[in-house]
Every structure is written in structure tokens, then in C-alpha cells.
Design a protein around this motif. Structure first.
Motif, mmCIF file in Angstrom:
data_model
loop_
_atom_site.group_PDB
_atom_site.id
_atom_site.type_symbol
_atom_site.label_atom_id
_atom_site.label_comp_id
_atom_site.label_asym_id
_atom_site.label_seq_id
_atom_site.Cartn_x
_atom_site.Cartn_y
_atom_site.Cartn_z
ATOM 1 N N ARG A 1 -50.403 9.854 22.328
ATOM 2 C CA ARG A 1 -49.492 9.497 23.405
ATOM 3 C C ARG A 1 -48.046 9.745 22.989
ATOM 4 O O ARG A 1 -47.256 10.336 23.739
ATOM 5 C CB ARG A 1 -49.675 8.032 23.797
ATOM 6 N N LEU A 2 -47.696 9.336 21.772
ATOM 7 C CA LEU A 2 -46.339 9.548 21.279
ATOM 8 C C LEU A 2 -46.009 11.030 21.147
ATOM 9 O O LEU A 2 -44.922 11.482 21.516
ATOM 10 C CB LEU A 2 -46.142 8.843 19.940
ATOM 11 N N ASP B 1 -47.422 13.508 22.819
ATOM 12 C CA ASP B 1 -47.309 14.064 24.164
ATOM 13 C C ASP B 1 -45.930 13.768 24.758
ATOM 14 O O ASP B 1 -45.331 14.626 25.404
ATOM 15 C CB ASP B 1 -48.406 13.516 25.082
ATOM 16 N N ASP B 2 -45.413 12.557 24.531
ATOM 17 C CA ASP B 2 -44.080 12.213 25.010
ATOM 18 C C ASP B 2 -43.017 13.102 24.374
ATOM 19 O O ASP B 2 -42.119 13.591 25.042
ATOM 20 C CB ASP B 2 -43.751 10.747 24.714
ATOM 21 N N GLY C 1 -39.587 14.408 26.994
ATOM 22 C CA GLY C 1 -39.199 13.010 27.138
ATOM 23 C C GLY C 1 -37.912 12.836 27.906
ATOM 24 O O GLY C 1 -37.390 13.739 28.524
ATOM 25 N N GLU C 2 -37.411 11.652 27.874
ATOM 26 C CA GLU C 2 -36.169 11.327 28.545
ATOM 27 C C GLU C 2 -35.035 11.336 27.541
ATOM 28 O O GLU C 2 -35.245 11.395 26.346
ATOM 29 C CB GLU C 2 -36.276 9.934 29.173
#
Length: 126
Positions: free
Chosen positions: A19-20, A22-23, A28-29
Motif C-alpha cells: 500500500r505504501l 503504491d502511494d 501521491g499528494e
């Protein structure tokens, strides 16, 4: 990124790592800034030599007139106060310094403060 995780005892850990990743890979933001307009803290480096101690702080977007410094020989305090931001950073110095020997410069958002080390040992005559 996917993997085969049948009966894996580390399944939860790998899911969180995926998950990390993929972010990160998705772009990401923008990093979130606190109310001061900075990240959690200003980036500060401390460099020592035998005679001097130098503190370098990155303070992007800060104007010289909004910056004030205080030192008691053991802690250097940076205060930034303007209409847009407020920051107080307390830097515990690794050695005692002579606060009256301070020499500071501020250029393009980079603060450099240099101190003479305080000679806290004294020779004792016997």
C-alpha cells in the motif's frame, strides 16, 4: 505491485508495504504542511569542530525581519513570526557554547549561526 500471499504469516506486513509503495509510485499528494507553512520541523544541521559549533537551518519563505534568535549557551531558539506563519524551534546544542560569540547570517532562506565552544574545563593548581 502484486504478489502471491497464500498462507503467508507476514501477509499483513506485506500488504501495508505494498500500500505504501503504491502511494509512492502513484505520485501521491503534496507533503502536508502544518499551520506554520513548514513540515513538522525546520531542517537543522549542527556541525562541530574543535573550536567552533555551527548550526545551519533551512527556513524557506522566511523573511529576515520575521526571524529572531536566542541562545543561553546550551539551547538555540529560532522564532519565526509573521502574518502567514509561526514557528519556534529549540535546538539543544551538543556542547556548551559562548553565546556572546555568536555570528549569524541569513541568505536565501538558509540561516547559519556559529559559536565558539565554551571551555568548561579549567586547570587546577595543586
Amino acid at each position: 505491485m502484486r504478489r502471491d500471499d497464500r498462507d503467508d504469516p507476514f501477509d499483513d506486513i506485506f500488504r501495508e508495504i505494498e500500500r505504501l509503495m503504491d502511494d509512492v509510485m502513484a505520485g501521491g499528494e503534496e507533503p502536508t504542511l502544518d499551520a506554520t507553512g513548514f513540515g513538522a520541523d525546520a531542517h537543522v544541521d549542527v556541525h562541530e569542530t574543535a573550536e567552533r559549533l555551527r548550526v545551519v537551518a533551512d527556513l524557506p519563505g522566511v523573511e529576515r525581519e520575521h526571524l529572531s534568535l536566542r541562545c543561553d549557551g546550551e539551547v538555540l531558539t529560532l522564532d519565526v513570526e509573521s502574518d502567514q506563519r509561526q514557528l519556534q524551534e529549540r535546538i539543544t546544542l551538543p556542547v556548551a557554547v559562548d553565546e556572546h560569540s555568536a555570528d549569524a547570517s541569513f541568505n536565501n532562506g538558509v540561516l547559519e549561526v556559529s559559536f565558539e565552544r565554551d571551555d568548561d574545563s579549567a586547570s587546577i593548581d595543586i
